[in-house]
Design a protein around this motif. Sequence first.
Motif, PDB file in Angstrom:
ATOM      1  N   GLU A  37       0.839  -1.199   0.000  1.00 41.35           N
ATOM      2  CA  GLU A  37       0.000   0.000   0.000  1.00 41.35           C
ATOM      3  C   GLU A  37       0.873   1.249   0.000  1.00 41.35           C
ATOM      4  O   GLU A  37       1.719   1.428   0.880  1.00 41.35           O
ATOM      5  N   LEU A  38       0.650   2.073  -0.981  1.00 40.49           N
ATOM      6  CA  LEU A  38       1.410   3.312  -1.131  1.00 40.49           C
ATOM      7  C   LEU A  38       0.673   4.427  -0.402  1.00 40.49           C
ATOM      8  O   LEU A  38      -0.428   4.807  -0.786  1.00 40.49           O
ATOM      9  N   ASN A  39       1.279   4.920   0.659  1.00 35.47           N
ATOM     10  CA  ASN A  39       0.663   5.966   1.475  1.00 35.47           C
ATOM     11  C   ASN A  39       1.503   7.221   1.386  1.00 35.47           C
ATOM     12  O   ASN A  39       2.682   7.219   1.744  1.00 35.47           O
ATOM     13  N   ILE A  40       0.905   8.305   0.931  1.00 34.21           N
ATOM     14  CA  ILE A  40       1.653   9.540   0.694  1.00 34.21           C
ATOM     15  C   ILE A  40       2.234  10.100   1.985  1.00 34.21           C
ATOM     16  O   ILE A  40       3.234  10.814   1.979  1.00 34.21           O
ATOM     17  N   THR A  41       1.635   9.734   3.135  1.00 30.32           N
ATOM     18  CA  THR A  41       2.117  10.280   4.406  1.00 30.32           C
ATOM     19  C   THR A  41       3.484   9.721   4.790  1.00 30.32           C
ATOM     20  O   THR A  41       4.143  10.262   5.676  1.00 30.32           O
ATOM     21  N   THR A  42       3.912   8.635   4.138  1.00 28.69           N
ATOM     22  CA  THR A  42       5.217   8.069   4.456  1.00 28.69           C
ATOM     23  C   THR A  42       6.348   8.769   3.705  1.00 28.69           C
ATOM     24  O   THR A  42       7.516   8.515   3.990  1.00 28.69           O
ATOM     25  N   LEU A  43       5.995   9.616   2.753  1.00 30.76           N
ATOM     26  CA  LEU A  43       7.032  10.321   2.002  1.00 30.76           C
ATOM     27  C   LEU A  43       7.751  11.329   2.887  1.00 30.76           C
ATOM     28  O   LEU A  43       7.122  12.088   3.620  1.00 30.76           O
ATOM     29  N   LYS A  44       9.049  11.346   2.812  1.00 32.29           N
ATOM     30  CA  LYS A  44       9.826  12.341   3.544  1.00 32.29           C
ATOM     31  C   LYS A  44       9.740  13.685   2.824  1.00 32.29           C
ATOM     32  O   LYS A  44       9.503  13.752   1.620  1.00 32.29           O
TER      33      LYS A  44
END
Length: 755
Positions: A312-319
């Motif tokens: 699952e690609l979650n944008i909140t994990t992007l630094k």
Amino acid sequence: MNDYDFSALNDKEFEVLSTDILSQVEGTQIDRFKQGRDQGVDGKFFSATNKPVIIQVKHWINSGIKQLLNHCEREEKYKVQKLNPSRYIFVCSLPLSNNDKIKLSEIFSPYLHQNDIYGKEKLNDYLRKPEFSSIEKNHYKLWMSSTNVLSLILNSGLYSQSEYSLDEIRDKSKYYVKTENHDKAHALIEDTNCLIVTGEPGAGKTTLAESLCFQYFQQGYEFIEIEKDVSEAWDVFQKDKKQLFYFDDFLGRNYLDSLQNKEDSKIIKFIRAINSSDNKKFILTSRSSILNQGKQISELFKTPNVYKHEYELNITTLKDLDKAHILYNHLYFSSLPTDFIEQFYINKRYRKVINHKNFNPRLISFITDFQRFDDLDSDQYWKKINEQLDRPKDIWEFVFNQQVNDLQRLIIWIVTLKNGRISADSLLSTLRLYNEKLGDKYKFSKQQFDNDIEILTGSLLNRFINEEGEVYFDLFNPSIADYVIPKICTDIETLSFIIFSLNNLYSFNNVHEYYKNNFLNKFTYEKFVNIVLGLIETSKSRSDYFEIFLQSLHQIKLLDHSKQLKSEHLQTYISDLNNNGFDISNLYEGILLLAEIATESEELSKLVNWNMLIPSCLRQRPDHYDLTEISGLILHATEYTDEDFTEAFEGAVRDYWEEQAQSDVDDAITSGISVDELEDIPYKAEEHLESVFQDYQIDVYDIIGEIMDYVDFDSIEESVKAAYEDDGTYYRDKYDRENSSVEIFKDDIDLLFER
């Protein structure tokens, strides 16, 4: 044999590649840094004799050699002369003839020799050597865009659609930022041979999947794109051949039709075949909501054959730095005019975009597509960007209109209006109460609720479990609320019934914020308040809604100060207050309403139990504004009671200021005092407290001396000094000790955007 043209790299990526190659060539670690704008230094190391060697990198891929030579003659050579290095290395991405190198060495004479000039050909010569393979591997976008890969595409014998898709992926590679999501997803498919990339619309799941496809294609896998159903893959499946199958949005919009056609069993069968193969890969994408709905309908999708492959690609994990690179790449390769791009640099506006709660790659692609904004001037363009960031309608419109049913939509509205995590039990009870008030409009069961929650989780909702095992839900992405709120504000009855059913003061107060932000006009907001008030009046347990009842009355007065509240409403308020005291979170509004009653109606004032209510509100840890209003209430209460509340009030003031004096005084005087006035800090602190205490209608000046004992003057002095330093008196030296050039320290994001 690869032949890189470096066109997919932005200027900073080409600079990193160049210094990596030179580190390998020179056998030393090269320091890469920004000395400052236009200083002519992109890298530096020391020779064996400990003399400085300067590196300059120019990525002028679209400018041509003539412009580059003119620029070097006009500007760069003077920078080199000023630096006076023992050796100078010049790198550019353009192809260079022998004559070009002679001209460059003449321009930078005596510092630059022809063997220290690196053009496109020389860089490629090094990258072809086995000892440079790790550099090639690390620079992911490099090989994705190579002409050799293009040749592979054109000569691979692929179906026309697959060939077209690969060529399209290659063209888009310049925008790609390889984050840890790529590495984690790659590790998963390496382990299981299959990968299902899921995520919210706009999160970049298709981009991630395509980049992984391209990576395997470059490794010799035949690329087969599935367009309609998995039977296409079986038709070309070859047991002894390395093959990669790609199925984007594999359930599609019409997932019900897909499952009725037994597509689930076909996909699971194909996954099993890929699992057991040593030379096959299978990559699929799906919107989380669609896959979750598929799981509800098909038991096959609940098996380990599906969930063990999910990423699952979650944008909140992007630094933040990853986001910065995404934005920078889109700006660098966009067709936006210079004055449009400049809008991002004004006061470092790029940081606003990067830090915005609604950031996602699709939105960045949207706002940097000049075709969407070519009818605007640059100022209008920035205004439009802010609108898109604050209200990303285009991202969620389709999801809400096509992919969720009415009950699921209502669940999302409830979670949105809760404006924070809501427990599963509270969500269900709110839904049931809402449905009851509507005469059982939604014929739903607990099982249906659980099914809908499972469908929404991972696409529109996040699911959490606390240490006690309680389940909570929140919105999957903050931008969902930005889409939902304007929609629900057009349906004032639904909004009112949900707020009543939630019975949450914070949610009620948020509707006032919607009014202030023009989602509601005065008429509709007043209608909302009156509907809620009416629902409370007809409620079987009216006392349970006391806080919202109080706030409703308060809002009616705010909307029209001249409007008289109904006597029965005020009597109800006083009665509940006398029974329960000020055990409420909206203490300030409660005090204001009581003060209004006291000043407007002697008859109602006589009904107030002042002897109980004054101590009650003082026990609620009132803040300065509460205390200011309470002091007025105490004066009024003396007309109806002989009780003296002065000592109790003084104690509440002392309790508050013992905790707040330090931060309040620090904030009040730090910005208004200079380093030359440090000895005046105690005097100014006492002066500030005296001015604050003037707000109280009861004299408590005698305790200021006690409050002063809780102020750390040494700490405030340090704050003043720090504020002075932050104004630019002290700087960090970013070069080295032998060079006295100074510059304000910048973090990696600012360095990326520095021009």
